[in-house]
Every structure is written in C-alpha cells, then in structure tokens.
Design an enzyme around this catalytic site. Structure first.
Site, PDB file in Angstrom:
ATOM      1  N   SER A   1      40.147  35.964  38.917  1.00 25.95           N
ATOM      2  CA  SER A   1      39.655  34.997  37.941  1.00 25.95           C
ATOM      3  C   SER A   1      38.728  35.685  36.960  1.00 25.95           C
ATOM      4  O   SER A   1      38.163  36.742  37.245  1.00 25.95           O
ATOM      5  CB  SER A   1      38.892  33.872  38.640  1.00 25.95           C
ATOM      6  OG  SER A   1      37.649  34.360  39.133  1.00 25.95           O
ATOM      7  N   ASP A   2      38.562  35.079  35.784  1.00 24.22           N
ATOM      8  CA  ASP A   2      37.469  35.483  34.921  1.00 24.22           C
ATOM      9  C   ASP A   2      36.181  34.984  35.579  1.00 24.22           C
ATOM     10  O   ASP A   2      36.210  34.121  36.468  1.00 24.22           O
ATOM     11  CB  ASP A   2      37.651  34.887  33.519  1.00 24.22           C
ATOM     12  CG  ASP A   2      36.917  35.684  32.452  1.00 24.22           C
ATOM     13  OD1 ASP A   2      36.003  36.460  32.807  1.00 24.22           O
ATOM     14  OD2 ASP A   2      37.249  35.530  31.264  1.00 24.22           O
ATOM     15  N   TRP A   3      35.042  35.498  35.139  1.00 25.42           N
ATOM     16  CA  TRP A   3      33.779  35.213  35.811  1.00 25.42           C
ATOM     17  C   TRP A   3      33.432  33.734  35.733  1.00 25.42           C
ATOM     18  O   TRP A   3      33.292  33.173  34.664  1.00 25.42           O
ATOM     19  CB  TRP A   3      32.686  36.081  35.211  1.00 25.42           C
ATOM     20  CG  TRP A   3      32.506  37.396  35.915  1.00 25.42           C
ATOM     21  CD1 TRP A   3      31.322  37.921  36.350  1.00 25.42           C
ATOM     22  CD2 TRP A   3      33.498  38.348  36.292  1.00 25.42           C
ATOM     23  NE1 TRP A   3      31.538  39.136  36.979  1.00 25.42           N
ATOM     24  CE2 TRP A   3      32.859  39.425  36.962  1.00 25.42           C
ATOM     25  CE3 TRP A   3      34.893  38.406  36.156  1.00 25.42           C
ATOM     26  CZ2 TRP A   3      33.547  40.520  37.477  1.00 25.42           C
ATOM     27  CZ3 TRP A   3      35.588  39.500  36.662  1.00 25.42           C
ATOM     28  CH2 TRP A   3      34.910  40.536  37.316  1.00 25.42           C
TER      29      TRP A   3
ATOM     30  N   GLY B   1      35.442  31.382  36.453  1.00 24.67           N
ATOM     31  CA  GLY B   1      36.601  30.648  35.956  1.00 24.67           C
ATOM     32  C   GLY B   1      37.179  29.700  37.005  1.00 24.67           C
ATOM     33  O   GLY B   1      37.122  29.950  38.207  1.00 24.67           O
TER      34      GLY B   1
END
Length: 789
Positions: free
Chosen positions: A291-293, A295
């Site tokens: 995931s993005d941070w 996310g």
C-alpha cells in the site's frame, strides 16, 4: 529386561533441555526452519499468527511533532528498535528465530531520500544525488540513458543499506494542474511505461528492488485519500493501466505500490479484480503489492485483495487482521499467500544476503550522470538566431530562480543533497561574466524575501515562492547597455499533497509578466537578445508571452547539477535533443480536464488523521481516452507546443521509409533513415504513430506506437532505425465485446519528429478484423459516464 520407560525418559530429558526460548517466549531449537535454508512454505508453517500479521505490515512511522496517540503507528515492541537507515520511509518486521531480517524501504523517484545528518554528527554525512525529475527523464526519450541513471541510483540505494526504492512513479499526466506531475513521466502510456521500465532495469541491476507506483489513476492530489475516480473500462485499459502493462512487459519490478484513491467505488488496495485478476493474472506480475503510506481503509479487505504489505503499518491494522483470522473472516490460506510474497521479497534483498554496505556511494561520479541526463532532457522551445551563446560574454541574469534553481519537487520526490548548482554559478563555471550589480541586488532581495515566508504546512508540501523582484525601466535600460544578452529564469514549485494553482503555477503572475515585458523592451531597444529559462515541474502557459522573447529553454528541474546542465545547452557544449512528453496548451481552458478537475467533495469527514486523511470526494474522467495529444490532435485544438516537439541547433532529414508489406499479417517491419543535414553534431528522436480506421468505434486521430533516439550524429551522418508494428499496435479496446480488436481497413503509419507534424507517411491494410485478447468484465464504471467522442 529394563522397562522401556528407562530408555525413553533420558531421551525426553535431553530433548527438552535442547529447547531454548527467545526473548518473546517462543520455543527455539536448532531444528526450527530458517529462511533461506528451508522452503518458504516450511518457514510459514513455523510462524505464529501474530508473527504472520507483523510480516504483512510495516514497523510504523515516526512523525516528528505529531501528538502522541493521534495516529497509533508504532507497536510498543517496535518503538525501541533503532532504524537501520535514518530517514528511510519504512521497514518490515523481523522474525529472528526463523532467520527473517527486517528490510528497509526508501523514497524516491529523483534520488534516495534519507537523513543526511545522524545524531548531530556532521563529520559523517549521508547525502544523496538529486537526479532530474521524472518529466525531464521522459523528455530525453532515451531509455538507455535513463537506465544508466537508474544504475547510478541503484548503487546509492545499495551502498546506503536500503533494500527497496519506492520508485518509479508513473501515473499519466491527465491534467496540466496535477501536483505530482513532476514525478510522473508523460501523458502517453508508451513513453511512460518505457521510461519506467528503464529505471527499474537500471536500479534492479544493482541487486536492490523497486516499487512501481501509484497503481492506479492517482492523477491528482486533491483529497487523494478518499477520492473516487469514475472512469470507463476502455479509458482504464487504453490509458491508465496500459503504461503499467507496458512496463511489466519490459521489466520485472520486485514490488508495485497501490494508490490511495478508489477506482469506480473501490479503493485500489482493496480491489481484488484490480490486484489479482488484472495485475497478477492478465499482466503476469509475480511480485509483491504494497500500500501507499496509510492507504486504504480496511486492512482485512486489503489482504483479501492481494495487497500483501501495509505501509507504514498501524496498531489498528494489526488488531483487525488478527481478529479477522480468529473469527474466520480472513482465511489462513489468504494470509499465508500474503506472507509468502513478503518472504519472497526478503530473500532477494541485500540485507538478507548479508551485503556489507559502505555508506559511501560515488556521489561525484553520479553527479556527472545527473548533469548529462539533465542536459539531454531539456527542450528548446524557441530559438530565433539567439542560442547557442557562443559569441557573447557579459550576461544580465534576471529572475529570482536564476540564483536559487529548483532541483526538483517536494514530498517523497525530494532529495537531501549536499549542494545545488544555481544558474549564476553554472554560467560563471563556463567563463561567462554575470553582471555584479544585478547579481548582488537579486541575492539581497531574495534572502530578505525568504526570511519573511510563512512556515510550510509540512516538509512534504510545496515551497512558497518569493515574489519576483520588480525591475524598473531605469535598471533594465542600464543592464541592456552594459551586457551582451539577457537571461531570465521563471521558476515554479510543485510538490506532494497539493495540486498546482491555476493563477500562480500555470499562468504567470503579474510580477513575472512585468519582468519579461520590461527586460525584453529594454534589450530589444539595444538590438540585444532575451532568453527565458523555464525551471518548472509542470506545464505552464507560454503562448501569451512567447513572442516577446527570442529563445525559450524548457529546463524542467534537473537535479543538483541543473545550473551546469542549463549552461551546457546555452553555451552549445550540448546540442538540445529533448522532446515534449506532455502537451503545452494555449490556455488552461483548452485542457479537456479543465471542467472536471480537481473533483468535488461529496461528504465531509470529521476527525481526520492530519495529513493522512481527506473528505470523501469524486471525479469523473469525462474525456475518456482523449488524454493529451490524443485530444488535441483528434479535435483539432491547436496547442502552444505539441507533444513530441523540440528544437535543435542542427537539422535532420527523414528518408527511405520502407514497409516490409502493404498487407498486414503477423507484423510489419518498418525502416527509416535519419540524416543530420546541419552544421553541428546532434541527436534526433524518431517517433512512429499509427492512425486506425474508425468505422466500428471512435479512436484518437493517431497514437504513438514506437520511438527511438539516434546516437550523436555528426554533420551528414545518417542512422537507420528498424521498428516492428505488432497486431496489438493496431488494436483498440472494445468495451461491448470485452476485447482488444484490430479493425479491418486501411491504417496510416507516420514517422517524424513531433506529434502533429510528421515527415513521412505510408499506408497498409488489414483484410479482416482480429480479436486479439478477450478480457473479463472487471473494473466497470459505477455510473453512466458521458464520455467525449
């Protein structure tokens, strides 16, 4: 006979004594499986549930200044474990009893982003090379050069003890106001995918990993944590997913990062149709998805979707996954699949292999790589007998940013560098004489202006610019009398969290317009030339003022050696060969996304997690497949500068266009010769476009299908290119049939040096339509989209 128990009891005592406990109370024995010595499946069987859950999430994130408890990012058992690389973006959990180490992940797209000073010890520094921004890399149209830069970047990743670089960022330039367009490559999927693959191949050649991001449709910063993108299946497959597919055909990234946004109602990190059906099955991706941070909103759904690693990891995610397994909501089989991909990543890492990193990459050599790439990606937009500056000596250097060039964007794409070459330094290094009075005046004004700027909202936000110093008529006239030429720099900041502002970032400010007007008037009155250098991260308006100056160099943001690289072009040491990978419109109203960007808020969310949350919002991609030049060419909207445009100090001729056949069967071989017909050495970018018949479905007027860049051609030297046109190069996605189809009819192939003015053309035919690739009906729009046709 002795009782059997007399034999068994001593054996059991020895066995029990052989067991040890680790510091968490786990039984430890030499017979426990070890990662790298036993199979990954055997290691997974030996993991406890909590260990598995810790492996699929990062170790949290320290956020300076954050009130305690605001975002519970760090497990109490992790808080005391020191970071291996200070300032890195994140790290995974270790399980020492099974031989599983923690690995380190770091930003970013333009260079390694880590803390340059540790423990207040300035005698040992950890600076990194600030390489050019992504848009400049794409403007080189040179995958070999970009791969070479990737190798230098990969070397820094490895020598600083990092395992995975969170790069490349490759979202499509959907709109001119996208805040992170500077990180991204192009409006065209082929250019985007090809440049991204070059970076991946370069970085990973050093034995470290990459994370291709942000998958998918992360084309804006506005409320990105809760943005729902409404987009048709055709636009997704032909534009926004296509560049990722092209990259995966040319490289094998260790990881892919899912994006923050929703696509047609589902967060990308929670979308199994996207991450499994499309990415792993259709596109054959074999690596890990992270995931993005911060996310996504549902950790269990992320695991089920195949988003294997949650970054940076939070306590809430840990507890929800454990509870879901215990209640049966999340199967052990699914969790084991996620864990397996994490461990497959770990075993490839330098940390697992015991690499002894030096903390001493060759920054001096990498700076020269950065300088070369920067000069190759700068684009000469206008030149009326002005450049190169090989007959002038005295330079009047105007514009705040001439003395403080912008190396790149802010946020995860920022780099902590040890120095920055400004344009005044670059010109002096090349033996030009900078007017001292003007220089001193600018430096004093700029220093005073910076001291008055308000503090940034966060280290990730774009910087606030100091207003351009006013140049009155008297000073302009004095400079025109005393100097040979005027060089004027316009700079524009871009960064994470904020999209660009129409009035401040796309259009020039009144102060910038006045600067150009006054300088041009004074210098032209003396019969002297004016050069404008654009130190920008995204597209700006140029049409209204371009006729007032004699030359325009689009320098983008070229990293720490920008001043030297710009001077290389201005002086003629390097012949400009960059071409636009994104269209410059006449005005913002000509952008097909102008009416819908940046979207709208549909629900206010209270108690947001500071910068890691947003109001629920939505946007509809009403332009469909007509992004960038596909729109401008098809609808006959004249841009200020076309996709693929760029001038040179020499001229080129295209000749001998030959097709292997006029009737398409399996493929067509295309030969074209390029000759340098000018007086100086130079490089040319060859662009091949295909126009398809449109009697079945509407299509763009033409689409880029291949490109190449010549070597440095000496005057009268020629180079022949060979391209191959495949069946997929003829195909469009037909939503009603859920298939890529090449329609029967006549196709036109065009080859030239800019998107809307091809030099040579040839026709070929396809006798019968071909269904090339049937696809499952996934990623469908939530609502009816009235797309542009």
């Amino acid at each position: 006979m002795k009782s059997k128990a007399l034999y068994i009891i001593p054996f059991l005592l020895i066995l029990i004594l052989s067991f040890k406990k680790d510091n968490k109370g786990h039984l430890k024995t030499d017979k426990l499986p070890q990662l790298g010595k036993n199979s990954i499946d055997e290691v997974i069987k030996a993991l406890t549930l909590e260990e598995k859950v810790r492996l699929v999430m990062g170790m949290g994130m320290f956020i300076p200044g954050l009130p305690e408890g605001m975002i519970p990012t760090m497990d109490s058992t992790d808080a005391g474990i020191p970071e291996k690389v200070l300032g890195a973006a994140g790290r995974t959990h270790a399980v020492p009893r099974l031989g599983i180490p923690s690995i380190t992940l770091s930003d970013g797209p333009a260079g390694v982003r880590i803390a340059p000073i540790r423990n207040n010890d300035s005698t040992h520094t950890y600076y990194a090379t600030a390489f050019p921004i992504g848009t400049l890399l794409a403007s080189t149209w040179d995958t070999n050069l970009v791969q070479n830069m990737g190798e230098a970047l990969g070397d820094e990743v490895k020598e600083y003890g990092i395992d995975v670089l969170l790069s490349p960022a490759m979202n499509i330039h959907r709109t001119t106001l996208g805040g992170r367009n500077f990180e991204y490559y192009s409006e065209d999927p082929l250019v985007s995918g090809s440049i991204a693959a070059a970076i991946v191949n370069g970085v990973q050649s050093k034995g470290v990993g990459t994370s291709v991001k942000h998958f998918v449709a992360n084309n804006h910063e506005f409320n990105r944590f809760r943005m729902n993108v409404h987009v048709s299946e055709r636009a997704l497959r032909e534009i926004y997913l296509k560049n990722f597919q092209i990259a995966l055909q040319k490289c094998s990234p260790w990881t892919i990062m899912s994006s923050y946004n929703m696509v047609n109602g589902t967060y990308t990190s929670q979308n199994r149709a996207l991450l499994d059906t499309f990415l792993r099955q259709e596109s054959q991706f074999k690596g890990l998805v992270m995931s993005d941070w911060f996310g996504g909103k549902d950790a269990v759904a992320q695991m089920q979707a195949g988003n294997d690693l949650l970054m940076p990891g939070t306590l809430n995610q840990k507890m929800s996954i454990i509870q879901a397994v215990q209640t049966g909501k999340l199967s052990v089989k699914q969790l084991d699949e996620n864990v397996k991909r994490v461990l497959e990543l770990v075993v490839k890492s330098p940390t697992f292999k015991g690499y002894q990193y030096s903390n001493k990459p060759d920054l001096k050599q990498h700076a020269q790589v950065s300088r070369k790439v920067a000069s190759e990606g700068m684009i000469l937009l206008k030149n009326e007998a002005t450049l190169p500056m090989n007959t002038v000596k005295k330079v009047a250097l105007f514009g705040n940013f001439s003395y403080d060039l912008i190396a790149g964007g802010t946020g995860s794409g920022d780099v902590n560098k040890s120095y920055m070459i400004s344009l005044d330094k670059g010109l002096v290094n090349a033996n030009f004489v900078i007017n001292p009075l003007l220089s001193e005046t600018y430096k004093k004004y700029y220093a005073e202006g910076k001291a008055k700027l308000p503090p940034l909202l966060s280290p990730f936000h774009p910087h606030t610019a100091v207003a351009e110093m006013p140049i009155d008529e008297a000073l302009a006239q004095k400079m025109a009398l005393e100097n040979d030429i005027a060089v004027l720099t316009i700079g524009k900041h871009s960064g994470e969290f904020l999209d660009r502002d129409l009035n401040k970032d796309f259009n020039l400010t009144s102060a910038e317009k006045a600067l150009i007007e006054n300088v041009a008037k004074a210098f032209h009155a003396q019969g002297k030339k004016v050069v404008v250098v654009l130190n920008i991260g995204g597209v700006i308006e140029i049409a209204s003022w371009r006729d007032k100056v004699d030359a325009i160099l689009l320098a983008w943001q070229g990293g720490l050696e920008s001043g030297n690289a710009i001077t290389d072009i201005l002086k003629g040491t390097v012949n400009p060969s960059g071409k636009l990978a994104t269209t410059f419109p006449m005005s913002y109203q000509d952008d097909p996304t102008a009416k819908s960007f940046p979207g709208k808020i549909i629900k206010t969310i209270p108690d947001k997690y500071l910068l890691a949350d947003a109001d629920l919002s939505e946007i509809t991609y009403e332009e469909g497949i007509y992004v960038g030049y596909r729109y401008f060419n098809t609808f006959r909207i004249k841009p200020a500068f076309d996709f693929g445009f760029g001038l040179s100090y020499t001229t080129f001729k295209y000749s001998d266009l030959r097709l292997s056949t006029q009737v398409f069967k399996d493929k067509i071989k295309v030969n074209i010769t390029v000759t340098n017909t000018g007086k100086v050495a130079g490089k040319e970018v060859v662009q091949l476009y295909v126009s398809a018949p449109t009697h079945k479905i509407h299509k763009p007027e033409r689409e880029l299908k291949a490109f190449g860049k010549t070597k440095l051609l000496q005057p009268n030297e020629a180079q022949t290119f060979t391209f191959y046109v495949s069946p997929m190069d003829l195909a469009s996605f037909n939503s009603s049939q859920s298939a890529w189809i090449a329609d029967a009819g006549t196709y036109t192939l065009s080859i030239g040096n800019k998107g809307s003015s091809q030099t040579l053309k040839a026709n070929f035919s396809l006798a019968k339509a071909r269904v090339l690739n049937k696809t499952p009906k996934i990623l469908l729009a939530q609502k009816q989209i009235d797309e542009l046709k």
